[in-house]
Design a protein around this motif. Structure first.
Motif, short mmCIF file in Angstrom:
data_model
loop_
_atom_site.label_atom_id
_atom_site.label_comp_id
_atom_site.label_asym_id
_atom_site.label_seq_id
_atom_site.Cartn_x
_atom_site.Cartn_y
_atom_site.Cartn_z
N VAL A 150 0.68 -1.26 0.05
CA VAL A 150 -0.01 0.04 -0.03
C VAL A 150 0.96 1.31 -0.03
O VAL A 150 0.45 2.08 -0.74
CB VAL A 150 -1.02 0.03 1.23
CG1 VAL A 150 -1.62 1.31 1.38
CG2 VAL A 150 -1.84 -1.01 1.11
N LYS A 197 2.34 1.80 -3.32
CA LYS A 197 1.53 2.40 -4.27
C LYS A 197 1.28 3.88 -4.14
O LYS A 197 0.77 4.32 -4.93
CB LYS A 197 0.21 1.36 -4.57
CG LYS A 197 0.51 0.09 -4.82
CD LYS A 197 -0.86 -0.64 -5.29
CE LYS A 197 -1.47 -0.98 -3.70
NZ LYS A 197 -3.01 -1.77 -4.02
N THR A 198 1.02 4.01 -2.81
CA THR A 198 0.56 5.49 -2.45
C THR A 198 1.36 6.43 -2.57
O THR A 198 1.13 7.50 -2.85
CB THR A 198 -0.05 5.54 -1.04
OG1 THR A 198 -0.88 4.24 -0.87
CG2 THR A 198 -0.53 6.55 -0.51
N CYS A 201 -4.37 -8.04 3.99
CA CYS A 201 -4.87 -6.78 3.77
C CYS A 201 -4.30 -5.79 4.66
O CYS A 201 -3.63 -6.08 5.55
CB CYS A 201 -6.51 -6.74 3.81
SG CYS A 201 -7.30 -8.11 3.19
N LEU A 256 -4.83 -1.07 5.49
CA LEU A 256 -5.53 0.06 5.17
C LEU A 256 -4.39 0.93 5.76
O LEU A 256 -3.75 0.66 6.73
CB LEU A 256 -6.79 0.42 5.65
CG LEU A 256 -7.29 0.26 7.08
CD1 LEU A 256 -6.56 1.61 8.11
CD2 LEU A 256 -8.63 0.19 7.30
N PRO A 261 -7.17 2.40 1.47
CA PRO A 261 -8.04 2.92 0.27
C PRO A 261 -8.97 4.30 0.73
O PRO A 261 -9.05 4.54 2.04
CB PRO A 261 -8.80 1.81 0.11
CG PRO A 261 -8.10 0.54 0.48
CD PRO A 261 -7.74 0.97 1.97
N ASP A 265 -7.31 -2.77 1.48
CA ASP A 265 -6.70 -3.06 0.21
C ASP A 265 -6.15 -4.55 0.53
O ASP A 265 -5.24 -4.72 1.28
CB ASP A 265 -5.53 -2.10 -0.05
CG ASP A 265 -4.85 -2.42 -1.41
OD1 ASP A 265 -4.56 -3.57 -1.70
OD2 ASP A 265 -4.50 -1.42 -2.04
N CYS A 266 -6.71 -5.63 -0.18
CA CYS A 266 -6.27 -6.98 -0.14
C CYS A 266 -5.84 -7.72 -1.38
O CYS A 266 -6.20 -7.21 -2.39
CB CYS A 266 -7.56 -7.67 0.18
SG CYS A 266 -8.26 -7.09 2.03
N ASP A 267 -4.69 -8.55 -1.24
CA ASP A 267 -4.48 -9.46 -2.39
C ASP A 267 -3.49 -10.66 -1.66
O ASP A 267 -2.85 -10.47 -0.85
CB ASP A 267 -3.40 -8.39 -3.20
CG ASP A 267 -3.04 -9.43 -4.26
OD1 ASP A 267 -3.11 -10.65 -4.50
OD2 ASP A 267 -2.69 -8.49 -5.24
#
Length: 467
Positions: A197, A200-201, A407, A409, A423, A430-432
């Motif tokens: 996360v 990406k952020t 996940c 956040l 998110p 945010d999960c994967d």
């Protein structure tokens, strides 16, 4: 375990407890199924977030195991609140379980059996003594958290005492037999979602990040694991050569200047918030460095919010797998937890929600056992739970498989207020599945069998899942 190994653990456990358990001050679960001796409709109206309450009246009977009678169930719970060097350590855990016992008994208990809780204070150094007491009188341990659980593990395994822990610290405790957690932190798998996360952020995190390390054994171990996880997602720390002294440093300006000259755009740390960490952040502000701070969940706390009144930590972010308290308006489970604990004038914190989730997990399995409330039944039922959110308190986990969430956040601190920033939709994670990565066996701290159970204290007669 060798004495010197326990000594090393003791030196780092006080810091590691908050890291391993996502401790700080500040998906839908499966509904319980009807079990023998459990009325259906009348007792099912109460909920905890998305979870139908496992508590209620019923006709369960039988003195089926230690701590179980026709009318009652005796469990153990507790924390380290009496530790002189950190008064109130993990007090929120005992407060949460106490509130949950009252909530459950108010509905009729579990299938009509009322719950009695033996509350323990391990005071950090007395975990082994507490465990020996629990071995003699409790059906199970539920929602507890003892920083030095590694010293107690041999007694727990020896007396075949199952537990649904609020958290575990030591590697043998984290991977022990008859052990379940609502939010597992196994030694052989790691949830890299907060790192993904962040990458990406914040572009700077992916290209120019470094770790704030220290001479603390716990922080060094945590940093080693984080560095390996970063590399697994394509992020290489800059290695600016900064390491804080666990006993304190005379000045933190040289460290701040070193980070600045190194070109760091983002910082991560496994170090808990303490005066030394605050001093470094203040020094970074003083020298004009402005890296994005992406820290462990321990930095989501009232202490950090209070420190940041002047805004020196406004670039601070924390990755969480729990819903923050600020989301209580959108997440009913969080509001329920706060209401129940506040009604008892208890302490609220993330570890308190973790203990609450542990109680709900235990109670759901106990309800399903009905009149056959034995340790064997509990181990069987708990081993079958592979998706759990505590009614929405946290991201989905796999307690039965002892696997972490996939996940995260992220919350951002501005002044004294936290707010979810990723998110963007409040309450979402945010999960994967790819976020869960395997770790290097050299970092495990124990030897695991083919079933991923620690072998250090293992005996041939431990209770194993059946059927």
């Amino acid at each position: 375990m060798e004495v010197k190994a326990i000594t090393r653990l003791a030196a780092g456990a006080l810091a590691l407890v908050t890291l391993a358990a996502c401790a700080s001050e500040r998906g839908a679960a499966p509904e319980a199924t009807t079990a023998a001796g459990q009325p259906s409709a009348a007792a099912s109206q109460e909920t905890f977030g998305t979870l139908q309450s496992p508590c209620g009246p019923g006709t369960a009977k039988g003195a089926t195991d230690q701590g179980v009678t026709d009318t009652g169930i005796t469990i153990g719970f507790g924390d380290d609140r009496g530790f002189p060097k950190a008064p109130g350590l993990s007090k929120e855990m005992g407060d949460a379980v106490g509130a949950m016992i009252k909530w459950c008994n108010g509905q009729g208990g579990i299938n009509g059996r009322k719950i009695t809780g033996n509350q323990y204070d391990a005071a950090y150094m007395q975990a082994a003594t507490v465990m020996q007491k629990a071995c003699k009188q409790d059906f199970m341990l539920v929602g507890h958290g003892f920083a030095l659980d590694e010293a107690a593990e041999q007694y727990r395994v020896g007396c075949k005492l199952p537990m649904v822990a609020g958290y575990t610290v030591g590697p043998n405790a984290a991977m022990g037999p008859m052990k379940f957690e609502p939010v597992p932190y196994p030694v052989d798998h790691f949830n890299a979602a907060p790192l993904r996360v962040a990458a990406k952020t914040f572009p700077g995190f992916a290209s120019d990040v470094d770790l704030i390390t220290s001479t603390s054994p716990a922080v060094m171990a945590g940093s080693k694991k984080i560095e390996a996880a970063m590399k697994s997602i394509g992020v290489t720390p800059k290695k600016c050569g900064v390491q804080l002294n666990n006993e304190g440093d005379p000045s933190y300006v040289p460290f701040a200047e070193k980070f600045k000259s190194c070109g760091v755009k983002a910082l991560w740390t496994s170090k808990s918030p303490d005066p030394a960490a605050f001093s470094l952040l203040e020094a970074l502000d003083r020298v004009g460095a402005d890296p994005t701070l992406v820290f462990e969940a321990t930095w989501y706390s009232q202490a950090v919010a209070k420190w940041n009144a002047a805004g020196q930590g406004d670039n601070l972010h924390a990755g969480l797998i729990f819903q923050p308290f600020e989301n209580a308006g959108q997440v009913p489970a969080v509001k329920k937890y706060l209401d129940l604990v506040n009604a008892e004038s208890g302490k609220t914190a993330l570890l308190g929600m973790q203990a609450t989730s542990a109680f709900l997990l235990w109670a759901t399995a106990a309800k399903d056992c009905g009149s056959d409330l034995t340790r064997q039944c509990m181990v069987n039922k708990l081993s079958q739970v592979h998706e759990w959110t505590g009614g929405g308190l946290h991201a989905p986990t796999d307690p039965g498989g002892n696997l972490p969430a996939s996940c995260s956040l992220m919350v951002k601190l501005t002044g004294s207020t936290y707010k979810q920033v990723a998110p963007a939709t409040v309450g979402e994670f945010d999960c994967d599945p790819a976020n869960v990565i395997k770790t290097d066996p050299s970092t495990w701290g124990t030897k695991l069998g083919e079933d991923r159970i620690a072998t250090t204290f293992l005996t041939p007669d431990v209770i194993k899942p059946q059927g």
